[in-house]
Design a protein around this motif. Structure first.
Motif, PDB file in Angstrom:
ATOM      1  N   ARG A 128      57.921 -31.402 -40.032  1.00  0.00           N
ATOM      2  CA  ARG A 128      59.296 -31.874 -39.967  1.00  0.00           C
ATOM      3  C   ARG A 128      60.177 -30.876 -39.218  1.00  0.00           C
ATOM      4  O   ARG A 128      60.960 -31.261 -38.350  1.00  0.00           O
ATOM      5  CB  ARG A 128      59.840 -32.123 -41.375  1.00  0.00           C
ATOM      6  N   LEU A 142      59.476 -31.112 -35.459  1.00  0.00           N
ATOM      7  CA  LEU A 142      60.008 -32.329 -34.859  1.00  0.00           C
ATOM      8  C   LEU A 142      61.534 -32.298 -34.780  1.00  0.00           C
ATOM      9  O   LEU A 142      62.126 -32.732 -33.802  1.00  0.00           O
ATOM     10  CB  LEU A 142      59.538 -33.567 -35.632  1.00  0.00           C
ATOM     11  N   TRP A 143      62.193 -31.729 -35.792  1.00  0.00           N
ATOM     12  CA  TRP A 143      63.652 -31.646 -35.798  1.00  0.00           C
ATOM     13  C   TRP A 143      64.138 -30.602 -34.794  1.00  0.00           C
ATOM     14  O   TRP A 143      65.214 -30.736 -34.238  1.00  0.00           O
ATOM     15  CB  TRP A 143      64.153 -31.292 -37.188  1.00  0.00           C
ATOM     16  N   ALA A 179      61.278 -39.067 -38.292  1.00  0.00           N
ATOM     17  CA  ALA A 179      61.366 -38.534 -36.935  1.00  0.00           C
ATOM     18  C   ALA A 179      61.588 -39.657 -35.935  1.00  0.00           C
ATOM     19  O   ALA A 179      62.382 -39.517 -34.992  1.00  0.00           O
ATOM     20  CB  ALA A 179      60.105 -37.752 -36.591  1.00  0.00           C
ATOM     21  N   ARG A 209      65.199 -40.672 -36.105  1.00  0.00           N
ATOM     22  CA  ARG A 209      66.047 -39.615 -35.530  1.00  0.00           C
ATOM     23  C   ARG A 209      65.968 -39.623 -34.004  1.00  0.00           C
ATOM     24  O   ARG A 209      66.991 -39.551 -33.321  1.00  0.00           O
ATOM     25  CB  ARG A 209      65.611 -38.258 -36.086  1.00  0.00           C
TER      26      ARG A 209
END
Length: 118
Positions: free
Chosen positions: A36, A39-40, A69, A72
């Motif tokens: 996470r 990916l962020w 993800a 987002r």
């Protein structure tokens, strides 16, 4: 650029139009935070490719992280593409229906024999 633990690591390559994230190991409740975070942290580009060829386990926590993800990246006008999932991971994507939400592609080199000059 990359993050590493004993059971999971990720490598990130940034290009003008694509961010490539290559994951290795197991994506489960203990390691999903690293995925996470990677990916962020990826900068906004039209395409975020997640190479899953080195992932042997994808748990429900990993599936949730992929959905988050996807949402987002899509909100920023981009696309999350899953590349070369291991057969076990591909079964999880199919069983959850995620393969209908996210594009799952094989890279040009996947499944092709490598020619070595002798």
């Amino acid at each position: 650029m990359g993050q590493r633990s004993d059971r999971f690591r990720v490598e990130i390559t940034i290009d003008d139009h694509v961010v490539d994230v290559r994951a290795f190991g197991e994506i489960d409740i203990a390691t999903v935070g690293s995925l996470r975070a990677a990916l962020w942290a990826a900068p906004a580009r039209p395409t975020l490719r997640l190479d899953l060829s080195g992932v042997q386990v994808l748990s429900a926590a990993g599936v949730r992280a992929l959905v988050a993800a996807h949402l987002r990246v899509r909100a920023r006008g981009g696309e999350l593409v899953l590349v070369d999932p291991d057969p076990v991971v591909e079964r999880v994507l199919r069983a959850t229906g995620l393969h209908r939400v996210l594009p799952v592609r094989q890279s040009a080199s996947a499944g092709k024999p490598v020619l070595v000059a002798v």
